[in-house]
Design a protein around this motif. Structure first.
Motif, PDB file in Angstrom:
ATOM      1  N   GLN A 208       0.675  -1.103  -0.037  1.00 41.48           N
ATOM      2  CA  GLN A 208      -0.082  -0.004  -0.022  1.00 41.48           C
ATOM      3  C   GLN A 208       0.870   1.224   0.000  1.00 41.48           C
ATOM      4  O   GLN A 208       0.603   1.989  -0.646  1.00 41.48           O
ATOM      5  CB  GLN A 208      -0.908   0.161   1.371  1.00 41.48           C
ATOM      6  N   ASN A 209       2.087   1.342   0.829  1.00 38.26           N
ATOM      7  CA  ASN A 209       2.542   2.629   0.973  1.00 38.26           C
ATOM      8  C   ASN A 209       3.977   2.215   0.023  1.00 38.26           C
ATOM      9  O   ASN A 209       4.877   3.389  -0.147  1.00 38.26           O
ATOM     10  CB  ASN A 209       3.089   2.698   2.448  1.00 38.26           C
ATOM     11  N   GLU A 210       4.418   1.388  -0.718  1.00 37.29           N
ATOM     12  CA  GLU A 210       5.371   1.010  -1.665  1.00 37.29           C
ATOM     13  C   GLU A 210       6.548   1.340  -1.033  1.00 37.29           C
ATOM     14  O   GLU A 210       7.542   2.211  -1.317  1.00 37.29           O
ATOM     15  CB  GLU A 210       5.259   1.874  -2.919  1.00 37.29           C
ATOM     16  N   LYS A 211       6.866   0.469   0.059  1.00 38.54           N
ATOM     17  CA  LYS A 211       8.168   0.400   0.860  1.00 38.54           C
ATOM     18  C   LYS A 211       8.675  -0.721   1.130  1.00 38.54           C
ATOM     19  O   LYS A 211       7.487  -1.508   1.515  1.00 38.54           O
ATOM     20  CB  LYS A 211       7.729   1.582   2.226  1.00 38.54           C
ATOM     21  N   ILE A 212       9.962  -0.853   1.435  1.00 36.53           N
ATOM     22  CA  ILE A 212      10.343  -2.085   1.882  1.00 36.53           C
ATOM     23  C   ILE A 212      10.702  -1.928   3.550  1.00 36.53           C
ATOM     24  O   ILE A 212      11.327  -1.101   4.055  1.00 36.53           O
ATOM     25  CB  ILE A 212      11.649  -2.414   1.336  1.00 36.53           C
ATOM     26  N   GLU A 213       9.896  -2.887   4.322  1.00 39.24           N
ATOM     27  CA  GLU A 213       9.827  -2.734   5.928  1.00 39.24           C
ATOM     28  C   GLU A 213      10.674  -4.065   6.408  1.00 39.24           C
ATOM     29  O   GLU A 213      10.761  -5.048   5.616  1.00 39.24           O
ATOM     30  CB  GLU A 213       8.576  -2.646   6.085  1.00 39.24           C
ATOM     31  N   LEU A 214      10.993  -3.778   7.497  1.00 42.11           N
ATOM     32  CA  LEU A 214      11.712  -5.078   8.465  1.00 42.11           C
ATOM     33  C   LEU A 214      10.589  -5.777   9.217  1.00 42.11           C
ATOM     34  O   LEU A 214       9.779  -5.261   9.685  1.00 42.11           O
ATOM     35  CB  LEU A 214      12.638  -4.334   9.651  1.00 42.11           C
ATOM     36  N   GLU A 215      10.605  -7.162   8.803  1.00 46.83           N
ATOM     37  CA  GLU A 215       9.670  -8.131   9.510  1.00 46.83           C
ATOM     38  C   GLU A 215      10.355  -8.740  10.678  1.00 46.83           C
ATOM     39  O   GLU A 215       9.793  -8.754  11.720  1.00 46.83           O
ATOM     40  CB  GLU A 215       9.383  -9.173   8.600  1.00 46.83           C
ATOM     41  N   LEU A 216      11.658  -9.087  10.697  1.00 40.12           N
ATOM     42  CA  LEU A 216      12.142  -9.802  11.564  1.00 40.12           C
ATOM     43  C   LEU A 216      13.742  -9.749  11.370  1.00 40.12           C
ATOM     44  O   LEU A 216      14.053 -10.000  10.584  1.00 40.12           O
ATOM     45  CB  LEU A 216      11.849 -11.242  11.509  1.00 40.12           C
ATOM     46  N   ALA A 217      14.381  -9.587  12.620  1.00 41.02           N
ATOM     47  CA  ALA A 217      15.939  -9.798  12.819  1.00 41.02           C
ATOM     48  C   ALA A 217      16.507 -10.536  13.972  1.00 41.02           C
ATOM     49  O   ALA A 217      16.031 -10.033  14.946  1.00 41.02           O
ATOM     50  CB  ALA A 217      16.405  -8.396  12.498  1.00 41.02           C
ATOM     51  N   ASP A 218      17.275 -11.484  13.852  1.00 40.56           N
ATOM     52  CA  ASP A 218      17.679 -12.292  15.232  1.00 40.56           C
ATOM     53  C   ASP A 218      18.999 -13.088  14.749  1.00 40.56           C
ATOM     54  O   ASP A 218      19.512 -12.985  13.545  1.00 40.56           O
ATOM     55  CB  ASP A 218      16.691 -13.024  15.876  1.00 40.56           C
ATOM     56  N   ASN A 219      19.357 -13.920  15.717  1.00 44.07           N
ATOM     57  CA  ASN A 219      20.551 -14.966  15.593  1.00 44.07           C
ATOM     58  C   ASN A 219      19.943 -16.389  15.196  1.00 44.07           C
ATOM     59  O   ASN A 219      20.216 -17.135  16.054  1.00 44.07           O
ATOM     60  CB  ASN A 219      21.467 -14.695  16.593  1.00 44.07           C
ATOM     61  N   THR A 220      19.219 -16.349  14.219  1.00 46.52           N
ATOM     62  CA  THR A 220      18.651 -17.743  13.959  1.00 46.52           C
ATOM     63  C   THR A 220      19.712 -18.632  13.386  1.00 46.52           C
ATOM     64  O   THR A 220      20.732 -18.345  12.693  1.00 46.52           O
ATOM     65  CB  THR A 220      17.733 -17.435  12.779  1.00 46.52           C
TER      66      THR A 220
END
Length: 347
Positions: A208-220
């Protein structure tokens, strides 16, 4: 190709057609009587074609008898007034009559003059041929043809491509694809991945906003990587794959584009596909992110250690087949001796 019945218009009907085209007639009802096309009823215009339409046509439709209707519109072409041609064939009429009217339809158009007919309409119930039904039919006829699935994807790609003017003097960027902005949180986490502070980053596109967003970040860890891949949305993933290869410890950043087949909307799938190239290029150039491998998967279960190793370090086939010298032709006779050039017998 329709079959002709041999039925033609009467002389009186042909003569009436000539007068009606001048504009003095709004409505004509034509039937097949005694195996000829015969004028059954006609009405002059009273108001506009839309106001006259239902009042003139609907009362003259028989529930059990087919007929033809020629209805004059208010628009004109280079021949004169334009007409709507309606073929009325009610469900309860005899089958033989339905077939007869269907087979004679082309003949009537020829007798009247196909160049005068703007629209054709076929109806079995009054809802098909009333003014509202006529307008719906015209809207449907003039709408663009539905696209196939492949055409829909190509059209979406075409709309989303960057428009570039290219000529001999231009120096514009010619790379195709979308360039959506990346949120600050997403950029921060990618930098941390590059610096070894996190091992996994997952990003999404806010359509909708035409933007790349962060979903998740960790030490998987690798054994938990598959569970991070959504089954109902496309995603971008970055994973720092730590492993050994030929005795050396290695740390390789792998970009993973996951798209669960056709379980997601076409627009979502195509946006992720179109954004990918520009997105990765900007990260590699601006953040100096070293991406060792770029892969595409449809489900998380594909992300095994064996799969990643094969992608990063493809196995080489070191076994080479020795060159086999081909045999000479059979029965070629004894081998000929060639005398050396410095043979003394020539001196």
């Amino acid at each position: 190709m329709s079959h002709q019945t041999g039925i033609t218009a009467t002389a009186a009907l042909k003569e009436f057609f000539g007068r009606a085209k001048g504009g003095c007639v709004r409505f004509m009802k034509i039937s097949i009587i005694d195996e000829t096309l015969t004028l059954e009823k006609h009405t002059p215009p009273v108001s506009t074609w839309q106001n006259d339409y239902d009042k003139m046509i609907l009362p003259n439709l028989d529930e059990k008898r087919p007929c033809y209707i020629l209805y004059r519109l208010d628009t004109q072409n280079n021949l004169g007034y334009e007409w709507a041609f309606i073929c009325w064939s009610p469900d309860f009429s005899p089958v033989r009559e339905k077939m007869l009217y269907a087979a004679t339809r082309a003949t009537l158009k020829t007798e009247f003059g196909g160049g005068y007919i703007k629209d054709e309409l076929f109806g079995t119930v009054t809802e098909d041929v009333c003014l509202n039904g006529y307008k719906q039919h015209i809207a449907f006829q003039r709408a663009p043809a539905p696209l196939t699935f492949a055409e829909e994807e190509l059209e979406l790609i075409r709309k989303n491509e960057v428009n570039v003017n290219v000529n001999v003097d231009t120096k514009n960027q010619t790379m195709q694809g979308l360039a959506f902005p990346i949120s600050n949180k997403a950029l921060d986490m990618i930098v941390q991945l590059r610096d070894g502070l996190v091992s996994y980053v997952q990003l999404s596109i806010d359509i909708q906003n035409e933007k790349i967003e962060l979903e998740l970040a960790d030490n998987t860890q690798l054994n938990n990587l598959a569970s991070k891949v959504p089954t109902d949305h496309a995603r971008y993933h970055f994973f720092n794959f730590k492993h050994t290869h030929e005795g050396d410890f290695m740390s390789s950043i792998v970009f993973i584009y996951s798209t669960p087949g056709y379980n997601i909307p076409v627009k979502e799938r195509m946006l992720y596909s179109s954004c990918k190239s520009r997105f990765l290029s900007s990260l590699e150039q601006q953040l100096q992110l070293d991406i060792a491998k770029k892969v595409e998967i449809s489900e998380g279960s594909e992300l095994t250690e064996e799969y990643l190793l094969d992608e990063l370090h493809p196995k080489k086939n070191i076994a080479r087949q020795a060159f086999a010298k081909p045999k000479g032709p059979s029965n070629r006779g004894p081998r000929r001796m060639i005398r050396p050039q410095n043979d003394s017998s020539f001196t």
